[in-house]
Design a protein around this motif. Structure first.
Motif, PDB file in Angstrom:
ATOM      1  N   ASP A   1       0.820  -1.218   0.000  1.00 22.11           N
ATOM      2  CA  ASP A   1       0.000   0.000   0.000  1.00 22.11           C
ATOM      3  C   ASP A   1       0.852   1.266   0.000  1.00 22.11           C
ATOM      4  O   ASP A   1       0.326   2.373  -0.130  1.00 22.11           O
ATOM      5  CB  ASP A   1      -0.910   0.037   1.236  1.00 22.11           C
ATOM      6  CG  ASP A   1      -1.842  -1.152   1.336  1.00 22.11           C
ATOM      7  OD1 ASP A   1      -2.266  -1.662   0.281  1.00 22.11           O
ATOM      8  OD2 ASP A   1      -2.145  -1.570   2.473  1.00 22.11           O
TER       9      ASP A   1
ATOM     10  N   GLU B   1     -10.355   0.812   2.232  1.00 20.46           N
ATOM     11  CA  GLU B   1     -10.269   0.232   0.893  1.00 20.46           C
ATOM     12  C   GLU B   1     -11.671   0.180   0.297  1.00 20.46           C
ATOM     13  O   GLU B   1     -12.621  -0.252   0.943  1.00 20.46           O
ATOM     14  CB  GLU B   1      -9.676  -1.171   1.002  1.00 20.46           C
ATOM     15  CG  GLU B   1      -9.307  -1.798  -0.310  1.00 20.46           C
ATOM     16  CD  GLU B   1      -8.628  -3.135  -0.111  1.00 20.46           C
ATOM     17  OE1 GLU B   1      -7.528  -3.303  -0.643  1.00 20.46           O
ATOM     18  OE2 GLU B   1      -9.205  -4.004   0.576  1.00 20.46           O
TER      19      GLU B   1
ATOM     20  N   ILE C   1      -7.045   1.785  -2.421  1.00 20.78           N
ATOM     21  CA  ILE C   1      -6.837   2.499  -1.168  1.00 20.78           C
ATOM     22  C   ILE C   1      -7.492   3.870  -1.328  1.00 20.78           C
ATOM     23  O   ILE C   1      -7.092   4.672  -2.177  1.00 20.78           O
ATOM     24  CB  ILE C   1      -5.335   2.660  -0.843  1.00 20.78           C
ATOM     25  CG1 ILE C   1      -4.637   1.298  -0.803  1.00 20.78           C
ATOM     26  CG2 ILE C   1      -5.143   3.417   0.467  1.00 20.78           C
ATOM     27  CD1 ILE C   1      -5.202   0.351   0.218  1.00 20.78           C
TER      28      ILE C   1
END
Length: 156
Positions: A9, A48, A53
């Motif tokens: 991420d 999410e 994201i």
């Protein structure tokens, strides 16, 4: 959906961070990102949506403080207005065993201030010249209670 951030991420989170908090001295770096994920007392929470994201919240618990600190809270511009900021902040409150949670906000960020007020945060002070451009920060705190059911108790 809220979940703990993962190494993969990193690029999405850092891109959001750099857009929302340019020049912030406390910003996460590419090199330090893995350390943030594994640092004791630190939780990096992501929102999410559809496999993307959409936002994140960095929550820190320093053992000498009675509060948990929200160091960063950010929602991707494309997902703004969908309640993700509130979801992230409620998630941060749920994930701390501390009786208080604290955050700073710029005085001109009226949208964020309105959200924090709706969620029960109250102004407790002002930190002079907190931001890199010399702007003061409004200090907000929320009382969560002494005995937190279901909160993450393994945090120092």
């Amino acid at each position: 959906m809220l979940r703990a951030a993962r190494q993969q991420d990193r690029d999405d989170i850092l891109r959001m961070q750099d857009a929302a908090f340019p020049g912030d001295a406390l910003a996460m770096s590419r090199e330090g990102f893995a350390g943030v994920l594994h640092e004791r007392g630190t939780q990096l929470i992501v929102a999410e949506t559809g496999g993307q994201i959409a936002g994140y919240c960095l929550l820190r618990h320093r053992k000498w403080r009675p509060w948990a600190g929200v160091d960063f809270l950010c929602v991707e511009a494309a997902f703004s207005g969908r309640g993700l900021g509130g979801m992230l902040l409620r998630g941060a409150c749920d994930r701390t065993a501390r009786p208080l949670i604290r955050l700073f906000v710029r005085p001109d960020n009226e949208r964020a201030r309105a959200l924090y007020t709706r969620l029960g945060f109250r102004q407790t002070g002002l930190r002079k010249a907190n931001y890199h451009d010399g702007t003061d920060a409004i200090v907000l705190m929320k009382w969560l209670g002494l005995f937190r059911r279901g909160a993450n108790r393994d945090i120092p």
